[in-house]
Design a protein around this motif. Structure first.
Motif, short mmCIF file in Angstrom:
data_model
loop_
_atom_site.label_atom_id
_atom_site.label_comp_id
_atom_site.label_asym_id
_atom_site.label_seq_id
_atom_site.Cartn_x
_atom_site.Cartn_y
_atom_site.Cartn_z
N ASN A 196 0.87 -1.17 0.00
CA ASN A 196 0.00 0.00 0.00
C ASN A 196 0.90 1.22 0.00
N VAL A 197 0.57 2.18 -0.84
CA VAL A 197 1.35 3.42 -0.89
C VAL A 197 0.41 4.57 -0.61
N TYR A 198 0.80 5.42 0.33
CA TYR A 198 -0.04 6.53 0.74
C TYR A 198 0.67 7.85 0.44
N LEU A 199 -0.09 8.81 -0.09
CA LEU A 199 0.42 10.17 -0.22
C LEU A 199 -0.17 10.94 0.95
N ASN A 200 0.71 11.45 1.82
CA ASN A 200 0.27 12.02 3.08
C ASN A 200 -0.58 10.96 3.79
N PRO A 242 3.40 -2.75 3.93
CA PRO A 242 3.04 -4.02 3.31
C PRO A 242 1.52 -4.18 3.40
N ALA A 243 0.86 -4.57 2.32
CA ALA A 243 -0.57 -4.86 2.40
C ALA A 243 -0.73 -6.10 3.28
N PHE A 270 -6.81 -6.15 5.21
CA PHE A 270 -7.02 -4.96 6.03
C PHE A 270 -7.54 -3.84 5.13
N ASP A 271 -8.44 -3.03 5.66
CA ASP A 271 -8.84 -1.81 4.99
C ASP A 271 -7.62 -0.88 4.97
N SER A 272 -7.23 -0.38 3.80
CA SER A 272 -5.94 0.31 3.72
C SER A 272 -5.92 1.60 4.53
N SER A 273 -7.05 2.30 4.63
CA SER A 273 -7.07 3.54 5.43
C SER A 273 -6.97 3.23 6.92
N GLU A 274 -7.70 2.20 7.35
CA GLU A 274 -7.63 1.81 8.76
C GLU A 274 -6.21 1.36 9.10
N GLN A 275 -5.61 0.60 8.19
CA GLN A 275 -4.24 0.14 8.43
C GLN A 275 -3.28 1.32 8.57
N TYR A 327 1.62 -12.81 0.72
CA TYR A 327 1.40 -11.46 1.25
C TYR A 327 2.22 -11.15 2.49
N ALA A 328 2.72 -12.19 3.18
CA ALA A 328 3.32 -11.94 4.50
C ALA A 328 4.45 -10.92 4.42
N GLY A 329 4.23 -9.72 4.91
CA GLY A 329 5.18 -8.63 4.72
C GLY A 329 5.76 -8.07 6.00
N GLU A 330 5.55 -8.76 7.12
CA GLU A 330 6.12 -8.29 8.38
C GLU A 330 7.02 -9.39 8.94
N PRO A 331 8.29 -9.37 8.54
CA PRO A 331 9.18 -10.48 8.92
C PRO A 331 9.38 -10.61 10.42
N GLY A 332 9.09 -9.54 11.17
CA GLY A 332 9.29 -9.62 12.62
C GLY A 332 8.05 -10.10 13.37
N ALA A 333 6.94 -10.30 12.65
CA ALA A 333 5.68 -10.60 13.34
C ALA A 333 5.47 -12.10 13.53
#
Lengths: 92, 134
Positions: A57-61, A85-86, B55-60, B95-101
């Motif tokens: 996911n990429v966010y601007l601001n 990361p998504a 996850f909803d991207s805004s909530e994340q 998708y697993a993108g948090e190697p520390g989790a």
């Protein structure tokens, strides 16, 4: 002034461990090309086939660029771009 | 090994049961570098699906920003499978993108008991780990 780009843990191998890097460009796509010039390989982890990869996911601001204009989203000095990361998955 | 308090374990199971048959998902934040899950954050499954979660991207963004401000990190990322075993699927791994989790999977496929298992997922490699409930 520059554009600040926040890098998630999983991509910090490309930035020598840095949590944020700076770059320039007039669109998100140009910005990514610019930072890829100094952090080779990073661009490929963000972009594939001319679009953003679904694993990031990429966010601007504070807005997801998918709802703005993707790689065409205009960016300017003083903006902050955040990469996360998504988080997704499932049985299928 | 994952060490987790009984109360947090129970919250994950309750969330998974409440959203069944859709997959449930969320995070437990903890102080950066501590490997200690402390703050339970249930997340929306934006896919609202029995076979997929996201996850909803805004909530994340908000949740990750808040963790950053509090000097926390996602110690646990959990989700449920509702018809299959509590083992990471190919999609989960890609998708697993948090190697520390610690990736917790629960399965709600059986009515009476909930499978609860934990994994590390790094560079596409899955390693199951023991879970200690304290």
């Amino acid at each position: 002034m520059a554009i600040e780009v926040r890098i998630p843990t999983i991509l910090r191998t490309y930035t020598g461990g840095a949590k944020q890097v700076e770059g320039a460009g007039s669109t998100l796509g140009e910005l990514i090309e610019d930072i890829d010039g100094r952090h080779s390989g990073l661009g490929e982890r963000l972009v594939a086939d001319g679009g953003l990869r679904r694993f990031v996911n990429v966010y601007l601001n504070d807005e997801d660029v998918r709802f703005l204009g993707g790689l065409e989203t205009p960016v300017k000095d003083g903006d902050t771009v955040t990469v996360l990361p998504a988080v997704a998955g499932g049985t299928a | 090994m994952l060490s987790i308090r009984r109360e947090l374990h129970d919250k994950i199971v309750a969330h998974a049961r409440a959203d069944h048959p859709d997959e449930a998902c969320g995070v437990i934040a903890g102080p950066a570098g501590s490997d200690r899950p402390e703050r339970f954050i249930p997340m929306l499954n934006a896919a609202r699906s029995p076979t997929f979660y996201e996850f909803d991207s805004s909530e994340q963004f908000q949740v990750w920003k808040e963790m950053d401000e509090r000097d926390e990190e996602p110690v646990v990322i959990y989700h449920s499978h509702t018809a299959t075993e509590a083992y990471p699927s190919r999609t989960d791994i890609s998708y697993a993108g948090e190697p520390g989790a610690h990736y917790i999977l629960v399965s709600t496929r059986a009515e009476g008991e909930t499978e609860f298992r934990s994994y590390r997922i790094v560079d596409g490699a899955v390693t199951e780990e023991p879970v200690e409930i304290t």
